[in-house]
Write a protein that holds these residues in place. Structure first.
Motif, short mmCIF file in Angstrom:
data_model
loop_
_atom_site.label_atom_id
_atom_site.label_comp_id
_atom_site.label_asym_id
_atom_site.label_seq_id
_atom_site.Cartn_x
_atom_site.Cartn_y
_atom_site.Cartn_z
N TRP A 180 0.82 -1.19 0.00
CA TRP A 180 0.00 0.00 0.00
C TRP A 180 0.86 1.26 0.00
O TRP A 180 0.54 2.24 -0.65
CB TRP A 180 -0.93 -0.03 1.22
N LYS A 181 1.95 1.24 0.72
CA LYS A 181 2.86 2.39 0.80
C LYS A 181 4.14 2.10 0.02
O LYS A 181 5.24 2.46 0.42
CB LYS A 181 3.14 2.73 2.26
N GLY A 182 3.98 1.43 -1.10
CA GLY A 182 5.12 1.01 -1.91
C GLY A 182 6.05 2.13 -2.32
O GLY A 182 7.26 1.96 -2.37
N SER A 183 5.50 3.33 -2.58
CA SER A 183 6.36 4.45 -2.99
C SER A 183 7.34 4.83 -1.89
O SER A 183 8.44 5.30 -2.17
CB SER A 183 5.51 5.66 -3.39
N LEU A 184 6.96 4.61 -0.63
CA LEU A 184 7.86 4.91 0.49
C LEU A 184 8.80 3.73 0.78
O LEU A 184 9.92 3.93 1.23
CB LEU A 184 7.05 5.25 1.75
N GLU B 221 1.32 10.44 0.43
CA GLU B 221 0.66 11.55 -0.25
C GLU B 221 0.22 11.07 -1.62
O GLU B 221 1.04 10.69 -2.44
CB GLU B 221 1.62 12.74 -0.39
N ARG B 222 -1.06 11.05 -1.85
CA ARG B 222 -1.61 10.65 -3.14
C ARG B 222 -1.64 11.87 -4.06
O ARG B 222 -1.99 12.96 -3.63
CB ARG B 222 -3.02 10.08 -3.00
N ALA B 223 -1.27 11.66 -5.29
CA ALA B 223 -1.29 12.75 -6.26
C ALA B 223 -2.73 13.18 -6.49
O ALA B 223 -3.60 12.35 -6.71
CB ALA B 223 -0.66 12.30 -7.57
N LYS B 224 -2.96 14.47 -6.42
CA LYS B 224 -4.30 15.00 -6.65
C LYS B 224 -4.50 15.19 -8.14
O LYS B 224 -3.63 15.70 -8.84
CB LYS B 224 -4.49 16.31 -5.90
#
Length: 197
Positions: free
Chosen positions: A69-73, A120-123
């Motif tokens: 779920w937090k793969g980007s981190l 932080e999800r891209a808006k």
């Protein structure tokens, strides 16, 4: 306390033969690394929660996936693979990273959840406004109730009507949709009023 969900057992059992050992291996490593993990089904796929969503797996016709779920981190952009998840299309157990490496990723995910760190999800940028076509403008001018309703609708409700009318493939369809739209608007109904509660 760790929990195993019988729905995950059923998901694995109904998966293709190639997928069963992959899903079972992922499940075992997740439980071994995170004894307090809880299983769930989210979006129709097995998910593992530990103080929030942690990771999930899925089986498809020719491959499986594993995604954090937090793969980007966790991966800091190091994994951008083909397919859903951070490990690409997994067709056999040998496509999985070694147990020790996978356990490190799971521990990183656990730590992020323990610390309450959010991704932080891209808006998405707002959609550009669709201009009101001349035929609709003329029809609304003739019907004050419909004009008032259209003007009071939220941008998304106006967009639904505008897209529905402008995406008609034939003139006959467009005219029919235009007449229906004005009728519904005069009654204060949104485009998808049938589905509202």
């Amino acid at each position: 306390m760790a929990s195993r969900d019988p729905r995950v057992d059923a998901y694995i059992a109904k998966s293709a033969d190639f997928a069963k050992p992959i899903l079972t291996r992922i499940r075992e490593i997740v439980h071994e690394t995170c004894p307090d993990v809880e299983e769930n089904i989210k979006w129709g796929m097995p998910a593992f929660d530990y103080r929030g969503m942690m990771c999930g797996m899925a089986a498809f016709k020719a491959h499986c996936t594993l995604g954090f779920w937090k793969g980007s981190l966790i991966f800091e952009g190091k994994r951008d693979m083909d397919g859903m998840g951070q490990f690409g299309k997994l067709a056999s157990v040998s496509d999985l990273p070694p147990k020790k490496e996978l356990a490190q990723y799971i521990r990183k995910a656990m730590k992020l959840n323990e610390e309450g760190i959010k991704v932080e999800r891209a808006k998405k940028p707002p959609k550009p406004e669709i201009p009101v076509p001349a035929d609709l403008r003329a029809a609304l001018k003739k019907n004050k109730k419909a004009q008032g309703a259209f003007d009071s609708f939220s941008p998304s409700h106006r967009r639904e009507y505008l897209e529905w009318i402008t995406e008609a493939k034939t003139d006959a369809t467009r005219e029919k949709r235009l007449a229906t739209a004005v009728e519904w608007m005069a009654e204060g109904k949104s485009r998808n009023w049938k589905y509202e509660r």
